[in-house]
Design a protein around this motif. Structure first.
Motif, mmCIF file in Angstrom:
data_model
loop_
_atom_site.group_PDB
_atom_site.id
_atom_site.type_symbol
_atom_site.label_atom_id
_atom_site.label_comp_id
_atom_site.label_asym_id
_atom_site.label_seq_id
_atom_site.Cartn_x
_atom_site.Cartn_y
_atom_site.Cartn_z
ATOM 1 N N TRP A 56 24.275 42.751 32.366
ATOM 2 C CA TRP A 56 24.734 41.415 32.414
ATOM 3 C C TRP A 56 24.117 40.726 31.474
ATOM 4 C CZ3 TRP A 56 20.877 41.654 35.682
ATOM 5 C CH2 TRP A 56 19.871 40.827 35.689
ATOM 6 N N SER A 99 30.068 46.805 34.811
ATOM 7 C CA SER A 99 29.657 47.341 35.643
ATOM 8 C C SER A 99 30.169 48.660 36.142
ATOM 9 C CB SER A 99 29.521 46.406 37.094
ATOM 10 O OG SER A 99 29.257 47.167 38.414
ATOM 11 N N GLU A 134 29.771 49.906 39.262
ATOM 12 C CA GLU A 134 29.765 50.076 40.720
ATOM 13 C C GLU A 134 31.007 50.170 41.335
ATOM 14 O OE1 GLU A 134 26.029 47.337 42.016
ATOM 15 O OE2 GLU A 134 27.148 46.452 40.333
ATOM 16 N N LEU A 176 26.720 53.510 31.040
ATOM 17 C CA LEU A 176 26.563 53.229 32.355
ATOM 18 C C LEU A 176 27.154 54.420 33.248
ATOM 19 C CD1 LEU A 176 27.199 49.368 32.598
ATOM 20 C CD2 LEU A 176 25.035 50.686 32.804
ATOM 21 N N CYS A 179 20.796 52.702 37.140
ATOM 22 C CA CYS A 179 21.442 51.970 36.064
ATOM 23 C C CYS A 179 22.967 51.899 36.400
ATOM 24 C CB CYS A 179 21.241 52.832 34.776
ATOM 25 S SG CYS A 179 21.084 51.965 33.252
ATOM 26 N N ASP A 180 23.333 50.647 37.194
ATOM 27 C CA ASP A 180 24.602 50.386 37.411
ATOM 28 C C ASP A 180 25.432 49.501 36.875
ATOM 29 O OD1 ASP A 180 24.262 52.432 39.560
ATOM 30 O OD2 ASP A 180 23.482 50.796 40.750
ATOM 31 N N TYR A 181 24.723 48.433 36.054
ATOM 32 C CA TYR A 181 25.420 47.432 35.562
ATOM 33 C C TYR A 181 24.355 46.648 34.383
ATOM 34 C CZ TYR A 181 22.790 44.441 38.795
ATOM 35 O OH TYR A 181 21.763 43.716 39.264
ATOM 36 N N VAL A 222 29.633 40.581 32.521
ATOM 37 C CA VAL A 222 29.193 41.654 33.531
ATOM 38 C C VAL A 222 29.926 42.712 33.047
ATOM 39 C CG1 VAL A 222 28.610 42.498 35.744
ATOM 40 C CG2 VAL A 222 28.635 40.084 35.326
ATOM 41 N N GLN A 259 17.014 46.933 35.165
ATOM 42 C CA GLN A 259 17.998 47.545 35.774
ATOM 43 C C GLN A 259 17.886 49.039 35.970
ATOM 44 O OE1 GLN A 259 19.981 44.687 32.944
ATOM 45 N NE2 GLN A 259 21.654 45.552 33.942
ATOM 46 N N TYR A 300 33.520 47.222 41.972
ATOM 47 C CA TYR A 300 34.165 46.153 40.860
ATOM 48 C C TYR A 300 35.419 47.098 40.538
ATOM 49 C CZ TYR A 300 30.619 43.157 39.505
ATOM 50 O OH TYR A 300 29.616 41.905 39.276
ATOM 51 N N HIS A 324 24.824 56.271 35.753
ATOM 52 C CA HIS A 324 24.854 55.668 36.987
ATOM 53 C C HIS A 324 24.090 56.201 38.022
ATOM 54 C CE1 HIS A 324 26.953 53.762 40.213
ATOM 55 N NE2 HIS A 324 27.443 54.742 40.896
#
Length: 483
Positions: free
Chosen positions: A231, A251, A253, A158, A227-229, A249, A222, A256, A162
């Protein structure tokens, strides 16, 4: 290859070291190979094999060894010789305190005496190796949990991609870009599968037989949005149609605070207004511990935004119609060793909040705070209490007096899950604040009681909560029926 090596507890307390570190470096006096299985025999007073480990690195120089000086005796005259040696790095797979692995039993299967040096489980010791493996609950083919490494690989994927958006390969003519997207998709699907495998390991346990894992892969959706996270949803089977879940999750981002978290949340695409109202009752419950906090979605901004608002401010905004959705999030902090046990412990802590979000029977009144007053919907009076009475200070005082063991069933998170469960417990108000009709100062010893998530769920199973005695009686009847 399987080995048995001794450890003198007078010199090195491997029990504490391996519990704290999970990976240890020991002097390398033998020809170990990567993935060899090493059983560690603890000296008196235990005189038994207590640990099963795997060789993850050999020929480790002293300068690169893990700092474990807190667990062993240091002799100045040995320091120089230590620097000239190589070390083997062992990763903990399993522990045992079984008498079946005591010296008496091991001698029945070929061990002649307490090991003074490394013993290979080959030839006439082959039966010994098979016996020890069975005692640890498996055949000689070893299943090694790599969840901590897998979650790191998901995070790294990720981080690398990102914000990158996937473009369908069929629409591309540029070969370089096409190859780039193929690699993007291949690695993304693999990372998603790794996360799904972790989730399946979490519920592969009798205590989680009521749960199932979302089977959706969801990588492409996603990736098309950046493509940030990732779940994964954990749902109780009876509530599989509900938009709410306990989600795992991962992430990268910015808002977070950690890369990995568990959260009780509802998926917008499936939510009705009634779903939101039920789910947002989360704000009416005390936070379970310091790792949990509220995340809100406003009507003006559809993106999740972790706020620095107090619980009281979130309540006001929610009742003023400014907040659309509230979710409860719990951080899973690094390092990710013992990840599966930590996720199981986290789900147990969040379970009562999840049940509150999906069940029509769990009907707590909402709380709205204005200055030093709390108003309860449906209450005929105003109840004045100090704000600290439902915050972490009340929790701390309760635990200080009563401890972290459930007063109803005796469950103790730390005894069951080890260090990951330390300090975890719910605090229940024996007399609901909403039922008090006069100015009130809390009595931490009489008004609060530590209870486990299961007992807490039962207490609030109906609108007029069960008493402690009623839940204790349920347990007693069930116990009598069993016997």
């Amino acid at each position: 290859m399987q080995w048995i090596i001794p450890c003198d507890l007078n010199y090195y307390d491997i029990r504490v070291a391996i519990e704290k570190l999970h990976i240890i470096d020991l002097r390398q006096n033998n020809s170990f190979n990567i993935d060899d299985i090493v059983y560690i025999y603890a000296s008196a007073p235990y005189q038994k094999i207590m640990f099963k480990t795997r060789v993850v690195e050999v020929n480790v120089p002293y300068e690169q060894t893990i700092d474990d000086r807190d667990f062993g005796k240091i002799f100045e005259d040995e320091e120089e010789s230590k620097r000239k040696r190589d070390y083997v790095r062992l990763q903990l797979i399993n522990t045992s305190d079984s008498e079946a692995l005591s010296l008496t039993h091991l001698m029945k299967y070929g061990l002649k005496k307490a090991p003074q040096a490394a013993v290979k489980c080959i030839g006439d010791k082959l039966q010994l190796g098979e016996y020890i493996s069975e005692c640890f609950g498996g055949s000689s083919s070893i299943s090694i949990d790599t969840s901590d490494q897998d979650i790191e690989e998901v995070i790294n994927y990720l981080k690398e991609y990102h914000g990158k958006k996937y473009i369908q390969v069929e629409k591309l003519t540029n070969e370089d870009l096409k190859n780039e997207m193929i690699e993007f998709r291949k690695r993304g699907q693999n990372a998603r599968k790794q996360l799904l495998d972790i989730a399946n390991k979490v519920i592969d346990n009798p205590e989680f037989s009521e749960y199932e894992v979302s089977k959706r892969i969801d990588w492409i959706n996603q990736a098309q949005n950046g493509c940030d996270y990732f779940w994964i949803e954990f749902k109780k089977k009876e509530f599989r149609e509900s938009p709410s879940s306990i989600s795992l999750v991962v992430s990268v981002e910015e808002y977070y605070p950690t890369f990995v978290a568990l959260s009780v949340e509802a998926k917008d695409g499936k939510c009705t207004e009634d779903d939101y109202q039920k789910h947002n009752r989360l704000i009416s419950r005390d936070l379970p511990n310091n790792d949990a906090y509220y995340v809100t979605t406003t009507f003006k901004d559809t993106n999740h935004s972790i706020t620095n608002l107090s619980r009281e401010e979130i309540m006001r905004k929610y009742h003023n119609g400014e907040i659309k959705k509230i979710k409860l999030q719990m951080d899973i902090n690094e390092p990710y060793s013992d990840l599966i046990s930590r996720l199981r412990a986290g789900i147990k802590v969040l379970e009562p909040y999840y049940l509150l979000a999906v069940s029509d029977e769990l009907g707590d009144g909402y709380e709205v705070l204005e200055d030093d007053e709390i108003y309860y919907e449906g209450s005929v009076t105003t109840v004045k209490v100090n704000k600290y009475e439902r915050n972490q200070e009340a929790r701390r005082k309760c635990i200080e007096i009563h401890g972290c063991q459930c007063k109803i069933c005796g469950f103790d998170f730390e005894k069951t899950y080890g260090e990951a469960g330390k300090g975890l417990i719910h605090v229940h108000h024996i007399v609901p604040i909403s039922s008090i009709k006069e100015e009130y100062q809390i009595d931490y010893e009489k008004d609060l009681i530590p209870v486990c998530p299961n007992c807490h769920s039962m207490i609030h199973r109906k609108k007029e909560a069960y008493t402690i005695k009623e839940v204790e009686d349920m347990l007693m009847r069930k116990s009598n029926d069993t016997y």
